[in-house]
Design an enzyme around this catalytic site. Structure first.
Site, PDB file in Angstrom:
ATOM      1  N   THR A   1      11.935  25.155  52.356  1.00  0.00           N
ATOM      2  CA  THR A   1      11.392  26.506  52.247  1.00  0.00           C
ATOM      3  C   THR A   1      10.273  26.709  53.260  1.00  0.00           C
ATOM      4  OG1 THR A   1      11.980  26.713  49.940  1.00  0.00           O
ATOM      5  CG2 THR A   1      10.035  27.925  50.633  1.00  0.00           C
TER       6      THR A   1
ATOM      7  N   GLY B   1      14.682  30.520  42.190  1.00  0.00           N
ATOM      8  CA  GLY B   1      13.556  29.581  42.114  1.00  0.00           C
ATOM      9  C   GLY B   1      12.219  30.294  42.074  1.00  0.00           C
TER      10      GLY B   1
ATOM     11  N   GLY C   1       8.836  23.343  46.729  1.00  0.00           N
ATOM     12  CA  GLY C   1       9.075  22.231  45.822  1.00  0.00           C
ATOM     13  C   GLY C   1      10.131  22.588  44.803  1.00  0.00           C
TER      14      GLY C   1
ATOM     15  N   GLY D   1      11.438  24.346  42.223  1.00  0.00           N
ATOM     16  CA  GLY D   1      11.007  25.664  41.758  1.00  0.00           C
ATOM     17  C   GLY D   1      10.825  25.821  40.262  1.00  0.00           C
TER      18      GLY D   1
HETATM   19  N1  ASP Z   1      10.899  26.084  45.885  1.00  0.00           N
HETATM   20  C1  ASP Z   1      12.236  26.341  46.349  1.00  0.00           C
HETATM   21  C2  ASP Z   1      13.113  26.628  45.155  1.00  0.00           C
HETATM   22  O1  ASP Z   1      12.991  25.981  44.148  1.00  0.00           O
HETATM   23  C3  ASP Z   1      12.821  25.195  47.112  1.00  0.00           C
HETATM   24  C4  ASP Z   1      12.009  24.717  48.291  1.00  0.00           C
HETATM   25  O2  ASP Z   1      10.779  24.702  48.233  1.00  0.00           O
HETATM   26  O3  ASP Z   1      12.607  24.327  49.301  1.00  0.00           O
HETATM   27  O4  ASP Z   1      13.964  27.473  45.261  1.00  0.00           O
END
Ligand code: ASP
Length: 336
Positions: A203, A233, A255, A257
Site C-alpha cells: 500500500t 481493508g 499492514g 487491515g
Molecule cells: N492495509 C492494506 C489492507 O489491509 C494492505 C496494505 O497495507 O498493503 O487492505
C-alpha cells in the site's frame, strides 16, 4: 505563615512537574512523509537492485511532493500528486500493480483527509478508475458523501471526468504470481485466512504539512492478495488507515487491515496526542508496538505532527518510507 509556606511548596511542586524535560520540537514551514508498504522484506529477500529501484521511486515521489509544497500549494495537492505517482508505478500495491482478489480481479481502495476541517473522501472496491486517490479527492470536494464504493463510485468518477482504465492497466505478473502462490498455499494448509507470516504489504500513503499550517493524509491500495467477497481493508476507512487533524497530526497506515480497523489505528494516534498530550513518535509507538504487536497485528504508520516532525513506526522487518522538510532534510529507508 504556615499556610503561606505550604502554598509556596505546592507551587514549587507543580512547577517542577510541568518543567520535566520535553523532546525538542522544531517547526518546519512544510514537510512530507511517504510509505510504500510495510512487510517482511530484509537484505536477504529484497535484492540490492530492487532496493535501489524502490529507493529511487520513493525519492522521485518525495521530490514531487516537496516541490509542490515549496511552491506554496496545499498539502492536499501534494498528497494527491505523490500518491498518483505511486499508483502509476507498478512496483507498489496501489493503482497499477495492485494485488489480485481470489477471483483474479483488482479492487482498489483509497482515502484522503484534510486536517483543516476534517473533510474527507474515500473510495472502496473500484475496478476501473486509474487513480483512486483522485477519485477520493473528488468525492471529498464534489459530493455530499464521504465514502463511495463499487459501481456507484465508478459512475461518479465517469461523471466527474476522471480517467478510467481497463483491467490490463492494473495487471502485473508479480501480483498475479503472488495470487497463484497464495491459492496454492491455501490449498496446502487448508486455511482460507491470509496473511502468511512473510506477507509484504505494498500500500502507498502520504502525509503533508503545507506553508499554511494545514495537514493532509492519504492512502491507496489494492488491498490484500487473495481477498474475497468484496473485502475492504483499512486504507479507505477514515480513522483506521488515514486520519488528519491540524490540532494533532496526519497519519497513513499500511499492514493487516483487519487489525488497523479494529484498533482504529490512525485516529488512536491522534487521540493519544490530543487527550494525553503525547508527542507524535510516542503516540505512534504506543499504538503499533504496545497495542498491535501483542495481538499479532502487523504493519506500520507514517505520521507528521502539526509542526512537521515525523514518526515512522512499524513492527515488521521493513517499511518503504521517505521524509523531507523545508530545511532540506531527507530520509529514505527500507529496513529497521
Ligand atoms: N492495509 C492494506 C489492507 O489491509 C494492505 C496494505 O497495507 O498493503 O487492505
Amino acid at each position: 505563615m504556615k499556610v503561606t509556606f505550604l502554598l509556596f511548596l505546592s507551587c514549587l511542586f507543580l512547577f517542577a512537574c510541568q518543567t520535566k524535560p520535553q523532546k525538542k520540537q522544531i517547526h518546519y514551514s512544510y514537510a512530507l512523509i511517504i510509505h510504500g508498504g510495510a512487510g517482511s522484506m530484509d537484505t536477504v529477500n529484497l535484492k540490492e537492485t530492487d532496493q535501489i529501484a524502490y529507493k529511487a521511486a520513493l525519492d522521485t515521489a518525495l521530490q514531487k511532493g516537496i516541490s509542490t509544497l515549496a511552491s506554496g500549494k496545499s498539502s492536499l495537492d501534494a498528497v494527491c500528486q505523490v500518491i498518483e505517482y505511486l499508483e502509476n508505478n507498478p512496483m507498489f500495491n496501489a493503482g497499477r500493480g495492485a494485488v489480485f482478489t481470489h477471483e483474479g480481479k483488482n479492487e482498489l481502495d483509497a482515502s484522503i483527509m484534510s486536517g483543516l476541517d476534517l473533510s474527507a473522501g474515500a473510495v472502496a472496491g473500484v475496478r476501473d478508475v486509474k487513480n483512486p486517490i483522485l477519485l477520493a479527492r473528488k468525492i471529498m470536494d464534489n459530493s455530499k458523501h464521504v465514502m463511495l464504493s463499487g459501481k456507484g463510485a465508478s459512475e461518479f468518477a465517469r461523471e466527474n471526468g476522471l480517467e478510467m482504465a481497463d483491467s490490463s492497466w492494473f495487471f502485473t505478473e508479480k501480483s498475479y504470481n503472488n495470487l497463484i502462490k497464495a491459492i496454492d498455499n491455501e490449498k496446502l494448509s487448508g486455511l482460507t485466512t491470509p496473511p502468511l507470516p512473510d506477507y509484504k504489504y505494498g500500500t502507498v500513503g502520504c502525509v503533508a504539512l503545507d506553508q499554511g499550517g494545514n495537514l493532509a493524509a492519504g492512502t491507496s491500495t489494492g488491498g490484500m492478495t487473495n481477498k474475497q467477497y468484496g473485502r475492504i481493508g483499512d486504507s479507505p476507512i477514515i480513522g483506521a488507515g488515514t486520519y488528519a487533524n491540524n490540532k494533532t497530526c496526519g497519519v497513513s497506515a499500511t499492514g493487516h487491515g483487519e487489525f488497523f480497523i479494529r484498533y482504529t489505528v490512525a485516529h488512536d494516534i491522534s487521540a493519544l496526542m490530543e487527550y494525553k498530550g503525547m508527542g507524535v513518535e510516542e503516540a505512534a509507538n504506543e499504538v503499533i508496538n504496545n497495542k498491535l504487536t501483542p495481538v499479532d497485528g502487523s504493519g506500520g504508520v507514517v505520521c507528521l505532527d502539526k509542526n512537521g516532525n515525523y514518526a515512522m513506526v512499524f513492527n515488521t522487518s521493513g517499511m518503504f518510507r521517505a521524509y523531507g522538510n523545508s530545511e532540506g532534510q531527507k530520509i529514505i529507508r527500507i529496513f529497521k
